[in-house]
Design an enzyme around this catalytic site. Structure first.
Site, short mmCIF file in Angstrom:
data_model
loop_
_atom_site.label_atom_id
_atom_site.label_comp_id
_atom_site.label_asym_id
_atom_site.label_seq_id
_atom_site.Cartn_x
_atom_site.Cartn_y
_atom_site.Cartn_z
N ASP A 144 -69.81 36.78 12.02
CA ASP A 144 -69.48 38.03 12.69
C ASP A 144 -69.94 37.92 14.14
OD1 ASP A 144 -68.65 40.71 12.93
OD2 ASP A 144 -70.69 41.42 12.58
N ASP A 187 -73.34 41.82 9.28
CA ASP A 187 -74.31 42.89 9.15
C ASP A 187 -73.70 44.22 8.71
OD1 ASP A 187 -72.89 43.53 11.39
OD2 ASP A 187 -74.60 43.67 12.75
N ASP A 213 -68.49 43.60 6.29
CA ASP A 213 -68.77 42.18 6.02
C ASP A 213 -69.13 41.92 4.56
OD1 ASP A 213 -68.50 41.40 8.73
OD2 ASP A 213 -70.51 42.14 9.16
#
Length: 865
Positions: free
Chosen positions: A328, A603, A607
């Site tokens: 990410d 986070d 996700d």
């Protein structure tokens, strides 16, 4: 189930479906709850504690060991059977205790909901538990509120919502109730929607609930978490494969030895059967599951010290096999903190302090408990002001705010009026075009001049150049005033003096640059997957060296790709922008299809499914949501991407060390089998009795194997390509196991033949031969452990690099001395004292593994990895 795309509906279409004036009546609430369900996430039925415990016994190696224990028991060797069962149970308890709390993702999702929400029912505003919200409710939103259901906005006033946990965008989204979207809008572009788990950072809004519970976007993620089944880790696959291989080999050895014992000796059938089964059991390295589990547990403790918490033991080794890291962007590769990085004005850097002062005054962020709190853009200005040694908190008191025109999405600017020492002035900040539209003058070389078309072109060119590097650009203007304007006086935002531009971005973490470089050196592909805009993602990727000629694609591009097309192109794509949780799952699946071991960092709520679907999921411990942590295999307590690379290095070390333990244990077992097999085939007698084999397998071998499990990493461990194979027995490793096993077996057999009087020693006896064989077998294996440090480097370079192996050797040597010299123990092990001459022979044989393996290394015949 309601599959309508409410973000594509006009206000008239929304009003034709819902009562947007007074909200639901009590009866309508009951009807809606009956039809669309509660605003709660359904929890998947969890496996009972006993079933989770039984799962620990499913590995093939464990089943083989249990079979060996049963056979030993019925052959009368109850001690060996009990020890093997104890090892298996201990191994299961360690694994069970580590994994008992692994399935808490859905509970974390449920806990995300605010306990209360404000709704309009029967024309009356009321506060209710968020779980009681139903489809059709009118939900009232104010700054600081958590959005507790998916809503279609019907009113908005300067409404901004932080949706990073769902979209990955690092700044709040400005909402507009009158926006009408298209079918192609991804979640982050739906300005007329507010989604469950979002946080209102500014303004107010009113919306009608269009989805509750499992039908919300968060609910869809919960469904994906439930449906993503558990997969075996590479280590579990390798241990299973090794268990099957050894199981087949044991069966073959049993048959072979039985036939040889019947036809090559005078044993009866039952005696031959019992002997062959006993020898086949000796092939199984009883200590391997326990050794691998303890080595993994020690690796977990080492990683805790390096800011990584591992939630399941086998995940440690999986890290070492990782060949792709899908990361990410927001909060993982970047700091998740908007930061001023550039300014532009005709005054150059000389104006920076004034721009910082004015941007911190025209600002609604608050200084609470030592930190700035508020909209990320506004806190970026106040932090910038502090960094220039301006007393931002005190300046807010000195330059007293006496009036303001709040930001709204139509004007895209805000204005504040301040007074100091009876001087009044206004400050306006906002979008570049919006501020330019109300600026008639410009500050150049300390003088205020009328702004020209050329000035505007220079400002717009600077704006385009900064925006092309993914900077968020705002303009600052001001003007002196003679009086405090009345509320609603539009003149406050007219005839402004343009001062300059300020560019900000969520910058990369400092450690990321080196981490990306190390990944390249280690042959690990790093891929950025984000919900943010493509231009922002590409700029960050280029800055940290992640792209390297690879493509940038968006969620819209992925919608146009079939799974087959994505599979074909996935290795050419370095950045994915504006993607959905489903897209992340597809990307990971495509990489897995190429045989890669995939790690995923993240986070946000968005996700979580990908973290669970990946071979190894790593969640951020500080800014990460509880949902992400619950779905992950590893939690990074410092939120540092570089910690992932550190964990990969540790995983590689652990994996290499488990391979060393396998090499050591199996070569020892092959040595025992070779000794007994040759003795039976040629009718030479019985060199070792069961208690000798049991002692060597469970005591002598286990401590050095454990010590090898904490061997320091090779210096070049992160310069090698990832090993994604599914076997613990590589071709070179198998060669080492076989020739080193034959070496140990030959030395042991020679000791037996010499001690028993069959070779150059007429004074020998069976008891003396067995004593010498036992001593050589045990001590030579201790010496041989030092050969295992490295398949390439000389033992004289690596001998003392692991103090624990030295300690293990000394402890085992002391125990062996006790067994060989204490009369009571001699009796139990059926041994006799040896004279000085026979001890000389033993010592020569014991140390021969060192020169033999050194010669093989020198001749490049050791099967280097």
């Amino acid at each position: 189930m309601d599959n309508q795309k409410w973000y594509t509906k006009t206000m008239d279409e929304v009003k034709s479906t819902f009562n947007v004036e007074t909200g639901l009546t009590d009866n309508e609430v009951l009807e809606s709850r009956e039809k669309y369900g509660e605003n709660e996430l359904e929890e998947k039925g969890s496996r009972s504690m006993w079933l989770r415990l039984l799962d620990q016994f499913k590995d093939t190696m464990i089943l083989v060991l249990l079979g060996a224990a049963i056979i030993s028991y019925f052959l009368g060797d109850k001690t060996e059977a009990m020890i093997i069962v104890a090892i298996v149970v201990l191994n299961a308890l360690i694994g069970f205790s580590q994994e008992n709390s692994a399935e808490n993702s859905l509970k974390a999702l449920q806990e995300m909901s605010s306990p209360n929400s404000k709704v309009m029912r029967n024309g009356i505003e009321m506060v209710i538990p968020s779980k009681d919200i139903v489809r059709g409710d009118l939900l009232i939103l104010e700054a600081g509120d958590l959005v507790t259901a998916d809503i279609r906005l019907i009113k908005s006033n300067s409404l901004q919502i932080q949706e990073a946990s769902l979209t990955g965008e690092s700044v709040p989204t400005t909402k507009a109730y009158d926006y009408v979207g298209t079918d192609d809008d991804v979640l982050g572009d739906r300005k007329n929607m507010a989604y469950s788990s979002g946080m209102v950072t500014y303004g107010r809004g009113l919306g009608v609930v269009v989805a509750v519970g499992m039908e919300t976007e968060v609910g869809k993620i919960a469904v994906m978490l439930q449906s993503s089944g558990e997969t075996l880790t590479p280590l579990q696959i390798k241990l299973n494969n090794l268990g099957k291989t050894l199981g087949y080999f044991s069966i073959a050895a049993t048959a072979l030895i039985f036939v040889l014992a019947v036809f090559q000796s005078e044993m009866d059938i039952m005696e031959a059967f019992m002997l062959s089964v006993s020898l086949a059991v000796a092939v199984i390295p009883e200590g391997l599951p326990a050794v691998s589990t303890i080595v993994l547990a020690m690796g977990v403790q080492r990683l805790v010290e390096k800011n990584a918490i591992i939630r399941t033991l086998p995940s440690v080794e999986t890290l070492g096999s990782a060949s792709v890291i899908c990361s990410d962007k927001t909060g993982t590769l970047t700091q998740n903190k908007m930061t001023v990085v550039e300014t532009w004005s005709d005054e150059g850097e000389a104006l920076d302090k004034q721009l910082a002062l004015y941007s911190s005054l025209c600002n609604d962020s608050k200084f609470i408990d030592g930190a700035w709190v508020g909209d990320p853009t506004e806190t970026a200005f106040t932090v910038w002001s502090d960094s220039l040694n301006l007393d931002t908190v005190e300046n807010a008191k000195i330059y007293k705010r006496i009036n303001e025109v709040p930001f709204d999405s139509g004007r895209k600017r805000m204005t504040t009026v301040h007074e100091k020492d009876n001087e009044i002035f206004a400050i306006t900040k906002g979008g570049v075009d919006e501020v330019l539209n109300v600026s008639t003058h410009i500050l150049i070389n300390g003088a205020v001049k009328a702004i020209t078309e050329e000035d505007v072109k220079r400002i717009q060119e600077a704006n385009r150049e900064m925006a092309s590097r993914a900077l968020r650009v705002l303009a600052i203007s001001s003007k002196p005033m003679t009086t405090n304007p009345e509320e609603g006086d539009a003149s406050v935002e007219s005839d402004l003096v343009f001062m300059g531009l300020v560019g900000m971005i969520d910058p990369p973490r400092e450690e990321v640059f080196e981490a990306i470089r190390m990944c390249k050196s280690a042959g690990i592909e790093t891929v950025m997957i984000t919900g943010d805009h493509a231009i922002t993602a590409e700029a960050i990727a280029r800055e940290i060296g992640l792209l390297n000629g690879k493509r940038v694609v968006t969620g819209q591009d992925l919608l146009l790709m079939s799974d087959e097309e994505l599979f074909e192109q996935v290795e050419e794509i370095g950045v994915y922008a504006r993607v959905s949780p489903e897209d992340k799952m597809r990307i990971i699946t495509a990489w897995k299809g190429h045989g890669h071991i995939v790690a995923m960092t993240g986070d946000g709520v968005n996700d979580a499914p990908a973290l669970k679907h990946a071979d190894i999921g790593a969640a951020m411990g500080i800014v990460g949501t509880e949902v992400a942590k619950g779905a992950a295999d590893m939690v990074l307590t410092d939120d540092n991407f570089a910690t992932v690379v550190t964990a990969v290095s540790e995983g590689r070390r652990i994996k290499a060390n488990i391979m060393k333990a396998v090499n050591y244990l199996l070569s020892c077992n092959v040595g025992e089998l070779f000794t007994l097999l040759i003795a039976i085939v040629f009718g030479l007698g019985t060199p070792l009795i069961p208690i000798h084999i049991l002692w060597v397998n469970l005591v002598t071998d286990s401590l050095p194997a454990l010590a090898l499990g904490v061997d320091p990493a090779e210096d070049n461990i992160m310069d090698e390509l990832p090993d994604t194979s599914t076997s613990l027995l590589t071709r070179s490793g198998l060669w080492r196991i076989l020739y080193q096993g034959v070496m140990v077996g030959s030395l042991t057999l020679f000791a037996f033949l010499y001690g028993s009087g069959q070779l150059w020693n007429p004074e020998g006896s069976l008891e003396m031969g067995q004593t010498m064989a036992f001593a050589v077998l045990a001590f030579s294996q201790l010496v041989h452990a030092y050969n295992i440090h490295s398949p390439n480097f000389s033992v004289f370079k690596t001998m003392f690099k692991n103090k624990w192996l030295v300690i293990a050797t000394l402890v085992n040597a002391i125990m062996m001395v006790a067994v060989l010299f204490v009369p009571a123990l001699q009796s139990i092990f059926q041994l006799i004292p040896l004279d000085f001459h026979h001890w000389q022979v033993v010592l020569v044989l014991v140390f021969l593994p060192i020169p033999i393996v050194e010669i093989m290394k020198l001749l490049k015949l050791n099967g280097s990895d």
